[in-house]
Design an enzyme around this catalytic site. Structure first.
Site, PDB file in Angstrom:
ATOM      1  N   ASP A 264       0.846  -1.205   0.000  1.00  0.00           N
ATOM      2  CA  ASP A 264       0.000   0.000   0.000  1.00  0.00           C
ATOM      3  C   ASP A 264       0.881   1.255   0.000  1.00  0.00           C
ATOM      4  O   ASP A 264       0.596   2.238  -0.684  1.00  0.00           O
ATOM      5  CB  ASP A 264      -0.905  -0.011   1.241  1.00  0.00           C
ATOM      6  CG  ASP A 264      -1.624  -1.342   1.378  1.00  0.00           C
ATOM      7  OD1 ASP A 264      -2.415  -1.664   0.486  1.00  0.00           O
ATOM      8  OD2 ASP A 264      -1.372  -2.063   2.358  1.00  0.00           O
TER       9      ASP A 264
ATOM     10  N   HIS B 156      -4.540  -3.277   6.532  1.00  0.00           N
ATOM     11  CA  HIS B 156      -4.368  -3.574   5.104  1.00  0.00           C
ATOM     12  C   HIS B 156      -5.732  -3.995   4.562  1.00  0.00           C
ATOM     13  O   HIS B 156      -6.023  -5.175   4.381  1.00  0.00           O
ATOM     14  CB  HIS B 156      -3.323  -4.682   4.896  1.00  0.00           C
ATOM     15  CG  HIS B 156      -3.302  -5.184   3.479  1.00  0.00           C
ATOM     16  ND1 HIS B 156      -2.857  -4.417   2.429  1.00  0.00           N
ATOM     17  CD2 HIS B 156      -3.717  -6.351   2.929  1.00  0.00           C
ATOM     18  CE1 HIS B 156      -2.995  -5.099   1.298  1.00  0.00           C
ATOM     19  NE2 HIS B 156      -3.515  -6.272   1.579  1.00  0.00           N
TER      20      HIS B 156
HETATM   21  P1  NAX Z   1      -2.185 -18.194  -3.663  1.00  0.00           P
HETATM   22  O1  NAX Z   1      -3.548 -18.760  -3.470  1.00  0.00           O
HETATM   23  O2  NAX Z   1      -1.582 -18.168  -5.017  1.00  0.00           O
HETATM   24  O3  NAX Z   1      -1.159 -18.975  -2.708  1.00  0.00           O
HETATM   25  C1  NAX Z   1      -1.439 -19.233  -1.375  1.00  0.00           C
HETATM   26  C2  NAX Z   1      -0.748 -20.522  -1.019  1.00  0.00           C
HETATM   27  O4  NAX Z   1      -0.896 -20.727   0.377  1.00  0.00           O
HETATM   28  C3  NAX Z   1      -1.362 -21.744  -1.710  1.00  0.00           C
HETATM   29  O5  NAX Z   1      -0.344 -22.485  -2.365  1.00  0.00           O
HETATM   30  C4  NAX Z   1      -1.992 -22.518  -0.571  1.00  0.00           C
HETATM   31  O6  NAX Z   1      -1.972 -23.913  -0.776  1.00  0.00           O
HETATM   32  C5  NAX Z   1      -1.073 -22.102   0.576  1.00  0.00           C
HETATM   33  N1  NAX Z   1      -1.619 -22.370   1.910  1.00  0.00           N
HETATM   34  C6  NAX Z   1      -2.908 -22.346   2.324  1.00  0.00           C
HETATM   35  N2  NAX Z   1      -2.992 -22.701   3.609  1.00  0.00           N
HETATM   36  C7  NAX Z   1      -1.723 -22.928   4.034  1.00  0.00           C
HETATM   37  C8  NAX Z   1      -1.164 -23.339   5.270  1.00  0.00           C
HETATM   38  N3  NAX Z   1      -1.937 -23.566   6.327  1.00  0.00           N
HETATM   39  N4  NAX Z   1       0.167 -23.483   5.346  1.00  0.00           N
HETATM   40  C9  NAX Z   1       0.945 -23.258   4.276  1.00  0.00           C
HETATM   41  N5  NAX Z   1       0.487 -22.886   3.075  1.00  0.00           N
HETATM   42  C10 NAX Z   1      -0.838 -22.719   2.962  1.00  0.00           C
HETATM   43  O7  NAX Z   1      -2.229 -16.756  -2.994  1.00  0.00           O
HETATM   44  P2  NAX Z   1      -1.218 -15.540  -3.155  1.00  0.00           P
HETATM   45  O8  NAX Z   1      -1.655 -14.704  -4.292  1.00  0.00           O
HETATM   46  O9  NAX Z   1       0.171 -16.049  -3.129  1.00  0.00           O
HETATM   47  O10 NAX Z   1      -1.566 -14.697  -1.829  1.00  0.00           O
HETATM   48  C11 NAX Z   1      -1.251 -15.174  -0.561  1.00  0.00           C
HETATM   49  C12 NAX Z   1      -1.867 -14.285   0.502  1.00  0.00           C
HETATM   50  O11 NAX Z   1      -1.328 -12.968   0.452  1.00  0.00           O
HETATM   51  C13 NAX Z   1      -3.383 -14.099   0.389  1.00  0.00           C
HETATM   52  O12 NAX Z   1      -3.960 -14.187   1.671  1.00  0.00           O
HETATM   53  C14 NAX Z   1      -3.516 -12.685  -0.119  1.00  0.00           C
HETATM   54  O13 NAX Z   1      -4.775 -12.121   0.213  1.00  0.00           O
HETATM   55  C15 NAX Z   1      -2.379 -12.028   0.615  1.00  0.00           C
HETATM   56  N6  NAX Z   1      -1.928 -10.723   0.130  1.00  0.00           N
HETATM   57  C16 NAX Z   1      -1.553  -9.830   1.055  1.00  0.00           C
HETATM   58  C17 NAX Z   1      -1.039  -8.589   0.730  1.00  0.00           C
HETATM   59  C18 NAX Z   1      -0.601  -7.633   1.761  1.00  0.00           C
HETATM   60  O14 NAX Z   1      -0.233  -6.531   1.384  1.00  0.00           O
HETATM   61  N7  NAX Z   1      -0.631  -7.951   3.043  1.00  0.00           N
HETATM   62  C19 NAX Z   1      -0.963  -8.178  -0.691  1.00  0.00           C
HETATM   63  C20 NAX Z   1      -0.978  -9.315  -1.646  1.00  0.00           C
HETATM   64  C21 NAX Z   1      -1.909 -10.429  -1.289  1.00  0.00           C
HETATM   65  O15 NAX Z   1      -3.209 -10.083  -1.673  1.00  0.00           O
END
Ligand code: NAX
Length: 334
Positions: free
Chosen positions: A159, A187
């Site tokens: 952000d 966020h």
């Molecule tokens: P993806 O869905 O591509 O990847 C997430 C991965 O996490 C998947 O491979 C899934 O199997 C894995 N996962 C789920 N549960 C798990 C667990 N208990 N232990 C280990 N791995 C696990 O998502 P992606 O685009 O990489 O985003 C990941 C996260 O970042 C989401 O929650 C998203 O909302 C968040 N974000 C946060 C941001 C921030 O500024 N704080 C910005 C970017 C993003 O939106």
């Protein structure tokens, strides 16, 4: 060469990790002479994908990587780690209420908090990225009482970078000529991107962003909503959430923790609010302007807060308080 540090990335088979890992292994985050043991955690069904990621890291033939461990087991993943980058989380599915999302993620971050407490080095630095990032970070803090709260932070740097880029674009200057923007709070779309204290270099001369932009209605209107809603705009266009820019923000955030912020400059980071100078309630993970020295952050003090800012800072604190209450119901009942 230094001893290797052990860096854990969760959600390692996901899209953010795919953009992030190369930056880490090539030395852009922890330094070009810092060897690494990389630990990649994802859930069991993603292990075949993770295998492909490990092959690619190997094929990069980069000298800093001493070992890559891929696993679906928290006991293995969190052992003796120096850094935890907690990206993995439960995504919001169609029809899911915010409450359901909080519940699913409370469960994950509770378990990972316990694992940190039991297995990680007490000096571990923990960055929470998975959403709702601030409240997930607070859950991990609560479940890892043996690790100092100050070792935890959540990502609001994306952000922050978005705000910086909007100002740079508006003024036609390079983005690194814009300094000291602030993201306050959550966020989420209640975050408050604030440029009241930001400065910019225009034609070699440093001035306040307010004087350079000279358009208060834009700064208090479209600028704020553009930054607040940027994540949703990227999803709408890409049909996927931000990944490249999120990975860049994670790298910026961690590099600053590792090497510090330049004198007179600050960055935005979600950190524990205890004893903050801005009347934000204690015991929230709230995004503040911070300066970092010797791997420790401190909240920038003495910034004058006008009534407009004060309202916005309170609104986002209110949302975080509500999220905290919901998450703690789940924590105590689970
Ligand atoms: P993806 O869905 O591509 O990847 C997430 C991965 O996490 C998947 O491979 C899934 O199997 C894995 N996962 C789920 N549960 C798990 C667990 N208990 N232990 C280990 N791995 C696990 O998502 P992606 O685009 O990489 O985003 C990941 C996260 O970042 C989401 O929650 C998203 O909302 C968040 N974000 C946060 C941001 C921030 O500024 N704080 C910005 C970017 C993003 O939106």
């Amino acid at each position: 060469m230094a001893e290797p540090i052990k860096v854990l990335v969760t959600g390692a088979a996901g899209q953010i990790a795919y953009s992030l890992l190369y930056t880490i292994v090539k030395g852009d985050v922890f330094g070009k002479d810092q060897p690494l043991i990389l630990v990649l955690l994802d859930i069991t069904p993603m292990l075949p994908v993770l295998e492909g990621v490990v092959m690619e890291i190997c094929d990069c033939a980069l000298p800093l990587v001493r070992e890559v461990i891929s696993t679906d087991k928290e006991e293995e993943a969190f052992k003796d780690i120096d850094v935890a980058i907690l990206v993995g989380s439960m995504p919001r599915r169609e029809g899911m209420e915010r409450k359901d999302l909080l519940q699913a993620n409370s469960k994950i971050f509770k378990s990972q908090g316990y694992a940190l407490d039991k297995l990680a080095k007490k000096t571990v630095k923990v960055l929470v990225v998975g959403n709702p990032a601030n409240t997930n970070c607070l859950t991990a803090i609560k479940c890892a009482p043996s690790i100092p709260k100050e070792n935890f932070s959540c990502l609001t740097r994306l952000d922050h970078n978005r705000a910086k880029a909007q100002i740079a674009y508006r003024l036609g200057v390079p983005s690194n000529d814009v300094k000291n923007v602030i993201i306050w709070g959550n966020h989420s779309s209640t975050q408050y991107p604030d440029v009241s204290h930001a400065v910019v270099k225009v034609k070699g001369k440093q001035m306040s962003v307010l004087d350079a932009v000279k358009d208060d209605s834009w700064l208090r209107g479209d600028f704020i909503t553009t930054v607040q809603n940027r994540g949703a705009a990227v999803i709408k266009a890409r049909k996927l959430s931000s990944a490249m820019s999120a990975a860049k923000a994670i790298s910026d955030h961690l590099r600053d923790i590792w090497f510090g912020t330049p004198e007179g400059e600050w960055v935005s980071m979600g950190v524990i609010s205890d004893g903050n100078p801005y009347n934000i309630p204690n015991d929230l993970v709230y995004s503040f302007p911070v300066q970092i020295k010797n791997k420790a952050w401190s909240i920038v003090e003495c910034l004058k807060i006008n009534d407009f800012s004060c309202e916005k800072m309170k609104a986002t604190a209110k949302e975080l308080t509500e999220e905290k209450e919901t998450a703690s119901e789940f924590l105590s009942s689970a």
